[in-house]
Design a protein around this motif. Sequence first.
Motif, PDB file in Angstrom:
ATOM      1  N   MET A   1       0.817  -1.203   0.000  1.00  0.00           N
ATOM      2  CA  MET A   1       0.000   0.000   0.000  1.00  0.00           C
ATOM      3  C   MET A   1       0.861   1.267   0.000  1.00  0.00           C
ATOM      4  SD  MET A   1      -2.879   1.604   0.078  1.00  0.00           S
ATOM      5  CE  MET A   1      -3.985   0.183   0.156  1.00  0.00           C
ATOM      6  N   HIS A   2       0.521   2.205  -0.901  1.00  0.00           N
ATOM      7  CA  HIS A   2       1.149   3.526  -0.926  1.00  0.00           C
ATOM      8  C   HIS A   2       0.264   4.500  -0.155  1.00  0.00           C
ATOM      9  CE1 HIS A   2       3.732   2.750  -4.799  1.00  0.00           C
ATOM     10  NE2 HIS A   2       3.696   1.703  -4.006  1.00  0.00           N
ATOM     11  N   PRO A   3       0.850   5.447   0.583  1.00  0.00           N
ATOM     12  CA  PRO A   3       0.056   6.324   1.463  1.00  0.00           C
ATOM     13  C   PRO A   3      -1.081   7.059   0.769  1.00  0.00           C
ATOM     14  CG  PRO A   3       2.404   6.582   1.917  1.00  0.00           C
ATOM     15  CD  PRO A   3       2.299   5.714   0.704  1.00  0.00           C
ATOM     16  N   GLU A   4      -0.880   7.475  -0.471  1.00  0.00           N
ATOM     17  CA  GLU A   4      -1.903   8.271  -1.146  1.00  0.00           C
ATOM     18  C   GLU A   4      -3.106   7.442  -1.613  1.00  0.00           C
ATOM     19  OE1 GLU A   4       1.448   7.684  -4.293  1.00  0.00           O
ATOM     20  OE2 GLU A   4       1.196   7.670  -2.093  1.00  0.00           O
ATOM     21  N   TYR A   5      -3.047   6.119  -1.444  1.00  0.00           N
ATOM     22  CA  TYR A   5      -4.149   5.263  -1.898  1.00  0.00           C
ATOM     23  C   TYR A   5      -4.859   4.558  -0.738  1.00  0.00           C
ATOM     24  CZ  TYR A   5      -2.263   6.048  -6.539  1.00  0.00           C
ATOM     25  OH  TYR A   5      -1.831   6.648  -7.709  1.00  0.00           O
ATOM     26  N   THR A   6      -4.605   4.977   0.474  1.00  0.00           N
ATOM     27  CA  THR A   6      -5.231   4.331   1.618  1.00  0.00           C
ATOM     28  C   THR A   6      -6.743   4.566   1.643  1.00  0.00           C
ATOM     29  OG1 THR A   6      -4.761   6.256   3.006  1.00  0.00           O
ATOM     30  CG2 THR A   6      -3.153   4.457   3.036  1.00  0.00           C
ATOM     31  N   SER A   7      -7.440   3.595   2.214  1.00  0.00           N
ATOM     32  CA  SER A   7      -8.900   3.651   2.322  1.00  0.00           C
ATOM     33  C   SER A   7      -9.308   2.619   3.360  1.00  0.00           C
ATOM     34  CB  SER A   7      -9.548   3.337   0.972  1.00  0.00           C
ATOM     35  OG  SER A   7      -9.378   1.961   0.649  1.00  0.00           O
TER      36      SER A   7
ATOM     37  N   PRO B   1      -9.149   7.657  -6.184  1.00  0.00           N
ATOM     38  CA  PRO B   1      -8.631   6.919  -7.333  1.00  0.00           C
ATOM     39  C   PRO B   1      -9.535   5.757  -7.734  1.00  0.00           C
ATOM     40  CG  PRO B   1      -7.535   6.188  -5.345  1.00  0.00           C
ATOM     41  CD  PRO B   1      -8.453   7.286  -4.928  1.00  0.00           C
ATOM     42  N   TYR B   2      -9.160   5.068  -8.823  1.00  0.00           N
ATOM     43  CA  TYR B   2      -9.882   3.879  -9.253  1.00  0.00           C
ATOM     44  C   TYR B   2      -9.907   2.850  -8.110  1.00  0.00           C
ATOM     45  CZ  TYR B   2      -9.952   5.182 -14.238  1.00  0.00           C
ATOM     46  OH  TYR B   2     -10.190   5.798 -15.442  1.00  0.00           O
ATOM     47  N   TRP B   3     -10.943   2.018  -8.103  1.00  0.00           N
ATOM     48  CA  TRP B   3     -11.057   0.988  -7.073  1.00  0.00           C
ATOM     49  C   TRP B   3      -9.887   0.012  -7.142  1.00  0.00           C
ATOM     50  CZ3 TRP B   3     -13.108   0.784  -2.655  1.00  0.00           C
ATOM     51  CH2 TRP B   3     -13.438  -0.420  -2.026  1.00  0.00           C
ATOM     52  N   ILE B   4      -9.403  -0.289  -8.344  1.00  0.00           N
ATOM     53  CA  ILE B   4      -8.261  -1.189  -8.457  1.00  0.00           C
ATOM     54  C   ILE B   4      -7.033  -0.607  -7.769  1.00  0.00           C
ATOM     55  CG2 ILE B   4      -7.527  -0.282 -10.721  1.00  0.00           C
ATOM     56  CD1 ILE B   4      -7.263  -3.962  -9.543  1.00  0.00           C
ATOM     57  N   ASP B   5      -6.881   0.716  -7.806  1.00  0.00           N
ATOM     58  CA  ASP B   5      -5.745   1.349  -7.141  1.00  0.00           C
ATOM     59  C   ASP B   5      -5.854   1.214  -5.620  1.00  0.00           C
ATOM     60  OD1 ASP B   5      -5.167   2.042  -9.724  1.00  0.00           O
ATOM     61  OD2 ASP B   5      -5.508   4.195  -9.470  1.00  0.00           O
ATOM     62  N   LYS B   6      -7.082   1.276  -5.104  1.00  0.00           N
ATOM     63  CA  LYS B   6      -7.279   1.101  -3.661  1.00  0.00           C
ATOM     64  C   LYS B   6      -6.993  -0.337  -3.236  1.00  0.00           C
ATOM     65  CE  LYS B   6     -10.825   4.719  -3.261  1.00  0.00           C
ATOM     66  NZ  LYS B   6     -12.235   5.008  -2.902  1.00  0.00           N
ATOM     67  N   LEU B   7      -7.401  -1.282  -4.067  1.00  0.00           N
ATOM     68  CA  LEU B   7      -7.190  -2.686  -3.722  1.00  0.00           C
ATOM     69  C   LEU B   7      -5.726  -3.093  -3.832  1.00  0.00           C
ATOM     70  CD1 LEU B   7     -10.274  -4.449  -5.366  1.00  0.00           C
ATOM     71  CD2 LEU B   7      -9.942  -3.823  -2.974  1.00  0.00           C
ATOM     72  N   THR B   8      -5.047  -2.626  -4.873  1.00  0.00           N
ATOM     73  CA  THR B   8      -3.639  -3.001  -5.048  1.00  0.00           C
ATOM     74  C   THR B   8      -2.693  -2.087  -4.280  1.00  0.00           C
ATOM     75  OG1 THR B   8      -3.468  -1.669  -7.062  1.00  0.00           O
ATOM     76  CG2 THR B   8      -4.052  -4.004  -7.323  1.00  0.00           C
ATOM     77  N   GLY B   9      -3.166  -0.906  -3.908  1.00  0.00           N
ATOM     78  CA  GLY B   9      -2.353  -0.004  -3.099  1.00  0.00           C
ATOM     79  C   GLY B   9      -1.616   1.058  -3.867  1.00  0.00           C
ATOM     80  N   SER B  10      -1.748   1.071  -5.184  1.00  0.00           N
ATOM     81  CA  SER B  10      -1.085   2.087  -6.012  1.00  0.00           C
ATOM     82  C   SER B  10      -1.661   1.992  -7.425  1.00  0.00           C
ATOM     83  CB  SER B  10       0.432   1.884  -6.049  1.00  0.00           C
ATOM     84  OG  SER B  10       0.765   0.751  -6.842  1.00  0.00           O
TER      85      SER B  10
END
Length: 419
Positions: A190-196, A372-381
């Motif tokens: 996970m990258h900080p800007e994509y946390t959820s 961001p896109y949901w895929i970005d939230k799930l993969t972390g970037s």
Amino acid sequence: MTTRRGVLRGIAVTGAAAPFASLAAAPAEAKKAGGVQTGFDVLHASGYQQLKDQKVGMVANPTAVVRDLTHEVDVMHGSGAVDLVAVFGPEHGFRGSAQAGGSEGSYKDPRTGIPVYDAYAKSVQAIADDFTKAGIDTVVFDIQDAGARFYTYIWTMYDCMQAAVLAGKRFVVLDRPNPLGGTEATGPVMHPEYTSGVGKQAISEQHGMTVGELALLFDKEFLGGKVKPQVVKMRGWRRGVFFDETGLPWVMPSPNMPTLDTAIVYPGLGLFEALTISEGRGTTRPFEIIGAPFLDWHYADALNALNLPGVRFREMYFVPTFNKWANQNCAGVQVTVTDRRRFDPIRTAIAMIVTAKKLYPKDFAWRESAPPYWIDKLTGSDLVRKGVDGGSTTDQIVASWQGELARFRAQRARYLLYR
């Protein structure tokens, strides 16, 4: 909630729990049979010494059971040895009746009379306020995790740990097995800007840790060592042991996690939530069944031609009863794991997504949400999404996260309690 409460009132035979005399022998029987003793088994065997003279609030769901499948809240309530004054429910609720993204709200449990507080999707301060309102001294966490970063129970634990600090409460974790064996961490970090809500800190997609180990990592790496959680360790569990080898009963952790087979594929196949392709919700085998109206038999043939380790793909047709493509004919595949020790769920899922993009470029699409896109939230970037859209191969996409994964693996190693 009104209907559910009525149902529970109907099945509650008495306001007090039964004596559960058989539980006293459970840890000894587990040891004799070579099975695993959970953190609760160990706690019970000690006569609940770790909770003596404490007002206890328990964060739990239906997976917090003993070997005879009685819920631990009912056991402790009936024992007279624990002053259990509150329960806190995660996603799906304490008794597990809510679907994905939902909870049961706050209510009084009809079986025990104990107040139940909703802890899902609440702010840390709101949870802390509930801890204070409930009058507890100690928060006890016992929920079976599925081993994937985007399975929300570990983040409920994380929020409750922070809330315990704010409210001045002690935090105890009753440890349970990582159902996938917990041998190693895999996947992007996970990258900080994509946390959820499906990933709040920098851990890998398949973390390879128990909830107790994660609590120690969360405290030291992300919470400044302020929580100091007490982990009641399991006995008899070692890394590499899958859940069905523990001797423990499997209880669905959530409505769409019916079996261990589901959990084994979930850290990878859960990514299909982020596509317009169905991940099998609305079927009897969620995450093992993948499809959409625009797929066809070529998909199974192409996937099997990849010769991915430990997995085969059966051509399949199905009609989901809810969620994506509800009541529509879908073509796709059933994912069958043939060797779970060789199977890599995340690499397999990436290969499946890359193949779908290649075969069905006009229909392939990411499920959009607020940026961001949901895929970005799930993969972390955005590494995976940009790799797929840019025409990268599976190997290239997997290679893109190896540096961050190596750093997390080194960090993770400091908190492993079982070898």
